[in-house]
Design an enzyme around this catalytic site. Sequence first.
Site, mmCIF file in Angstrom:
data_model
loop_
_atom_site.group_PDB
_atom_site.id
_atom_site.type_symbol
_atom_site.label_atom_id
_atom_site.label_comp_id
_atom_site.label_asym_id
_atom_site.label_seq_id
_atom_site.Cartn_x
_atom_site.Cartn_y
_atom_site.Cartn_z
ATOM 1 N N ASN A 65 -1.520 -0.264 -2.228
ATOM 2 C CA ASN A 65 -2.471 -0.959 -2.869
ATOM 3 C C ASN A 65 -1.961 -0.733 -4.445
ATOM 4 O O ASN A 65 -1.018 -0.187 -4.997
ATOM 5 C CB ASN A 65 -3.811 -0.305 -2.809
ATOM 6 C CG ASN A 65 -4.668 -1.435 -2.973
ATOM 7 O OD1 ASN A 65 -4.659 -2.563 -3.493
ATOM 8 N ND2 ASN A 65 -5.992 -1.145 -2.379
ATOM 9 N N PHE A 66 -2.553 -1.715 -5.312
ATOM 10 C CA PHE A 66 -2.514 -1.852 -6.671
ATOM 11 C C PHE A 66 -0.937 -1.988 -7.131
ATOM 12 O O PHE A 66 -0.423 -1.389 -8.169
ATOM 13 C CB PHE A 66 -2.782 -0.361 -7.161
ATOM 14 C CG PHE A 66 -4.458 -0.061 -6.847
ATOM 15 C CD1 PHE A 66 -4.616 1.056 -6.108
ATOM 16 C CD2 PHE A 66 -5.302 -1.085 -6.952
ATOM 17 C CE1 PHE A 66 -5.765 1.356 -5.671
ATOM 18 C CE2 PHE A 66 -6.659 -0.725 -6.560
ATOM 19 C CZ PHE A 66 -6.695 0.623 -6.064
ATOM 20 N N LEU A 67 -0.275 -2.612 -6.430
ATOM 21 C CA LEU A 67 1.047 -3.277 -6.945
ATOM 22 C C LEU A 67 0.814 -4.033 -8.206
ATOM 23 O O LEU A 67 0.104 -5.088 -7.948
ATOM 24 C CB LEU A 67 1.838 -4.035 -5.788
ATOM 25 C CG LEU A 67 3.025 -4.743 -6.294
ATOM 26 C CD1 LEU A 67 4.216 -4.158 -6.885
ATOM 27 C CD2 LEU A 67 3.774 -5.561 -5.096
ATOM 28 N N THR A 93 -2.415 -5.914 1.744
ATOM 29 C CA THR A 93 -3.060 -7.162 1.767
ATOM 30 C C THR A 93 -2.570 -7.993 0.602
ATOM 31 O O THR A 93 -2.118 -7.280 -0.209
ATOM 32 C CB THR A 93 -4.716 -6.829 1.700
ATOM 33 O OG1 THR A 93 -4.817 -6.327 0.281
ATOM 34 C CG2 THR A 93 -5.266 -6.043 2.500
ATOM 35 N N LEU A 119 -9.806 -1.725 -0.055
ATOM 36 C CA LEU A 119 -10.275 -1.749 -1.404
ATOM 37 C C LEU A 119 -9.542 -2.959 -2.237
ATOM 38 O O LEU A 119 -8.706 -3.305 -2.107
ATOM 39 C CB LEU A 119 -10.027 -0.613 -2.222
ATOM 40 C CG LEU A 119 -10.509 0.631 -1.521
ATOM 41 C CD1 LEU A 119 -10.496 1.865 -2.447
ATOM 42 C CD2 LEU A 119 -12.125 0.570 -1.154
#
Length: 402
Positions: A114-116, A150, A402
Amino acid sequence: EGPIDKPKKPEDISDKTLPMLAEFEWTTVDIEDNEQLEDVFVLLNENYVEDRDSEFRFNYTKEFFKWALKCPGWNKDWNVGVRVKNTGKLIAFISAIPVTLRVRSNIIKSVEINFLCVHKQLRAKRLAPVLIKEITRRVNKTDIWQALYTGGAILPSPIATCRYTHRPLNWNKLCDVGFTALPSNSTNAEMVAKYTLPKVTATPGLRVMEEKDIEETLRLFNRYQERFELVQNFTKEEFHHWFLGGLDSTSSKDSNVIYSYVIEDKDGKITDFFSFYSLPFSILNHSVHKDLGIGYLFYYASDADFNYAERYNEEATSKLKKRLDLIIRDACILANNSKMDVFNALTSQDNALFLDDLKFGSGDGFLNFYLFNYKAFPIHGGLLSNKSNDVEKRSNLGIVML
Ligand SMILES: Cc1c(C(=O)c2nccn2C)oc2cccc(OCCCNCc3cccnc3)c12
């Protein structure tokens, strides 16, 4: 169904970081160091995902990152950054957290990526694929070979696709900032009236989740999500972290990132629970409003359809629908009372049962779920295959990211 790549061992994987452009250097961000956490907050606050028209940008708070990144089993090497050599400025980030997934009947030790984020001014330098390869290397070194992530963008073959939906809470503000518009055949007053909610919840026995509820609620949750084809399996510690903000009370429990509630019947049994998290949007260049308060429906469970041998029969489904209508409406009321302006949900889980009646409108966004190095038949994400906008169908997707 199963892993795609031929099995490898951690010793087959290089110990060295991937080659990096000369003016930049790899860094492992220490998210327990407040200054470095601030660097991540600033980078994402200025450069992370925006809506299509670039009017809003995610505004993850530092407390959110502590909750999202410091879950049980978190690995400090999995908060990977890239800094400018001369200045030390953080210009890119990517993270992984450990999760145990079940894909149909297969249990998979995996991570969630996440948070790429790559700084806006460095988008053309092809840094994202290098970040993905580097975090894959670091995760593979720990003998984990699958990853879940995602994205809004269409990449090769998502395992599931959901649609964004939104339940307006503060209609006037959403209209002011351009998130919604006044329909031609309605007045402002009619739209406000349509979305007005009471201040008090309606479900008997509804209360905030406490430590003492963890074991019973986790049992209820495990039973409820048996029918889904992609879920996260939670240990008791993980459940405690994700729904009560973890052991250290300094993190999300106080600053209100995660909101979790249980419903206790007259015999003291927990029959349902629901949760939502707060993740505001920054509103870019608006004269009056600077933030949009957003609640995101997280996990929930109900025993309403447990006593039916055949879980999908008409009667069981309508009993579950009635129950979810009641408790998720209370979630909207509680989100509204917590000063959120809109309540977001996907078409996953059993959301299709209540989205229409609770006045969630379809958004223009889709969220694709991808499973790295694992071949699986697609999982129904709640969208009707005929691409129509009418009522979605119940999904087989139980996981929420998230
Ligand atoms: C994002 C998002 C939005 C919006 O874009 C939005 N709401 C109000 C105004 N806007 C513009 O609406 C949703 C509804 C359900 C779930 C969602 O997101 C689920 C969690 C997404 N994870 C972060 C992410 C986002 C995009 C691509 N990858 C990861 C969203």
